[in-house]
Design an enzyme around this catalytic site. Structure first.
Site, short mmCIF file in Angstrom:
data_model
loop_
_atom_site.label_atom_id
_atom_site.label_comp_id
_atom_site.label_asym_id
_atom_site.label_seq_id
_atom_site.Cartn_x
_atom_site.Cartn_y
_atom_site.Cartn_z
N SER A 109 0.81 -1.21 0.00
CA SER A 109 0.00 0.00 0.00
C SER A 109 0.85 1.27 0.00
O SER A 109 1.61 1.52 -0.93
CB SER A 109 -0.95 -0.04 1.20
OG SER A 109 -1.92 0.97 1.13
N ASP A 148 -2.36 6.35 -3.36
CA ASP A 148 -1.23 5.68 -2.73
C ASP A 148 -0.73 4.60 -3.69
O ASP A 148 -1.21 4.47 -4.82
CB ASP A 148 -1.61 5.11 -1.37
CG ASP A 148 -2.65 4.00 -1.45
OD1 ASP A 148 -3.33 3.89 -2.49
OD2 ASP A 148 -2.79 3.24 -0.47
#
Length: 451
Positions: free
Chosen positions: A101, A240
């Site tokens: 992530s 992200d």
């Protein structure tokens, strides 16, 4: 039963250190294959972000699934929500995401989606861990799995994202700066916004395996803020590394985080004829969001931090809209998981439909000053229960006298304790947060000192 490997968002760690090693991933693929694959439907999708370690882990997982008799379809670099969508539409038994992530390239991780494109429940994760305790035994030769690639995955997902935007609206006339975090959205997000009519200025869209999330993306918006001002853009959008988070920047260069975006989306849904059920945030959501949602006539509920817990509460309470301050936003009538691109499109829908700037839309929510301090701690050290910390929290709550909130929460992905304080006065909030953080550091030093 407590889980050994799975955290709040799958399995994550430093590459080369257990469990993020090729041998563990081989075993994990085999164990997950035995649990997830159903009779007559034994294929899984595997996608990844742009970390260099993704190649190594992908190969190991592929071998493990094949050893369990499961066919593997490789997607290459794709956003996490794209893998959830494709798992569902391609009728796969499961989807696998290789990503850490928003973390730097030194980290990586694995998360799974069930056949309906949702994150695994605790029982399934425990079942996989139970298989991990068994020795790896390949299926008979005639039943081993095969691997193949799906080359049109990006195009399928681009069209899905575009379908989430009203056909009668357009992004023509908007200039957008799009920060892809040198991550998984780099080859899809700019195309989505461009094909809907926007002028797109891409940023951090040249991944090299090492620069994912490096001074870019949703956690590092300064470059995006500067680019929005430099190009006189209408808005900036930052994802992200795996594309399940989004934050935005208005034309002035001011950040609008997940709380602000959630408010804008909720308000637009109400303008479109209403919103079913409550809006769900988390214990970290700004008090101003709760108050703003209340002014819309909607109930606001708080879940534990983690998009899976937001999802669970939405399902339980009959809601469709929820999210986190970090930019994980969930719209269950459009996606089964947090989707940065789809969420950004809903905010752009509000801008286009109301002919208002992002700044004007965000000003409808009165945000309280909020500070979060991340204090490094050793895992398993009970600093929150130490008298130094409990006394500091009690003193802070007494001073705030119901005008704000104090929250201490261990991170589910990093060895830190998050200290959050919010209230009406910025200076008071900052001083209070630092005082509590100092108490945490003192307690940690005491508890970890050699005996």
């Amino acid at each position: 039963m407590k889980k050994e490997y799975f955290g709040t968002d799958g399995i994550r760690g430093t590459v080369g250190e257990p469990p993020i090693t090729p041998d563990f991933m081989l075993h994990l693929g085999w164990a997950a294959g035995r649990v997830l694959a159903r009779a007559g439907q034994s294929s899984v999708l595997v996608g990844k972000d742009t970390r260099i370690s993704g190649y190594m882990l992908e190969s190991a997982l592929e071998s493990g699934f094949a050893a369990a008799g499961v066919n593997v379809k490789l997607l290459g670099p794709m956003p996490t929500p794209a893998i959830a969508y494709l798992t569902r539409t391609l009728r796969a038994a499961a989807g696998v995401v290789i990503s850490a992530s928003h973390n730097p390239h030194e980290d990586n991780g694995i998360k799974f989606f069930s056949d309906d494109g949702e994150k695994l429940d605790d029982a399934t994760e425990l079942a996989i861990e139970a298989e991990l305790r068994q020795p790896l035994k390949p299926a008979p030769s005639a039943r081993l799995g095969k691997a193949s690639r799906i080359n049109d995955a990006p195009g399928r997902y681009i069209e899905f994202c575009k379908r989430s935007f009203p056909y009668e609206l357009s992004l023509r006339g908007l200039r957008l700066v799009v920060d892809c975090a040198n991550g998984a959205t780099y080859h899809v997000a700019p195309a989505v916004f461009h094909e809907l009519g926007a002028e797109v200025i891409p940023l951090a869209d040249d991944p090299d395996g090492l620069n994912i999330n490096a001074d870019c993306g949703s956690l590092h918006p300064k470059g995006l803020q500067a680019a929005v001002r430099e190009h006189d853009a209408d808005a900036g959008i930052a994802f992200d590394g795996d594309g399940d988070r989004v934050i935005m920047v208005d034309h002035r260069g001011e950040v609008v985080d997940g709380d602000g975006l959630l408010y804008i989306i909720a308000r637009q849904r109400m303008a479109n004829g209403g919103l079913a059920g409550p809006v769900v945030g988390t214990v970290m959501s700004n008090l101003g969001l709760e108050q703003g949602i209340g002014r819309l006539g909607l109930p606001f509920l708080r879940a534990k931090v983690g998009d899976r817990y937001v999802m669970e509460m939405l399902r339980r309470e009959g809601g469709i809209l929820g999210g986190e301050s970090s930019g994980h936003l969930i719209c269950l009538d459009r996606t089964t998981t947090g989707d940065g691109i789809v969420s950004a499109l809903q905010v752009l829908e509000a801008m286009a439909a109301q002919e208002r700037t992002l700044a004007e839309l965000a000003d409808g929510m009165d945000r309280l000053p909020q500070i979060m301090v991340n204090v490094p701690i050793s895992r398993g050290v009970p600093v929150q229960d130490h008298a130094t910390v409990t006394d500091a929290v009690r003193d802070a709550e007494t001073r705030l006298a119901g005008r704000g909130r104090v929250l201490l929460r261990p991170s589910g992905t990093e060895p830190v304790l998050r200290v959050m304080v919010e209230g009406p006065d910025q200076a008071e909030v900052s001083a209070t947060a630092e005082a509590i953080a100092g108490a945490v550091r003192e307690a940690h030093a005491t508890l970890t000192a050699p005996r």
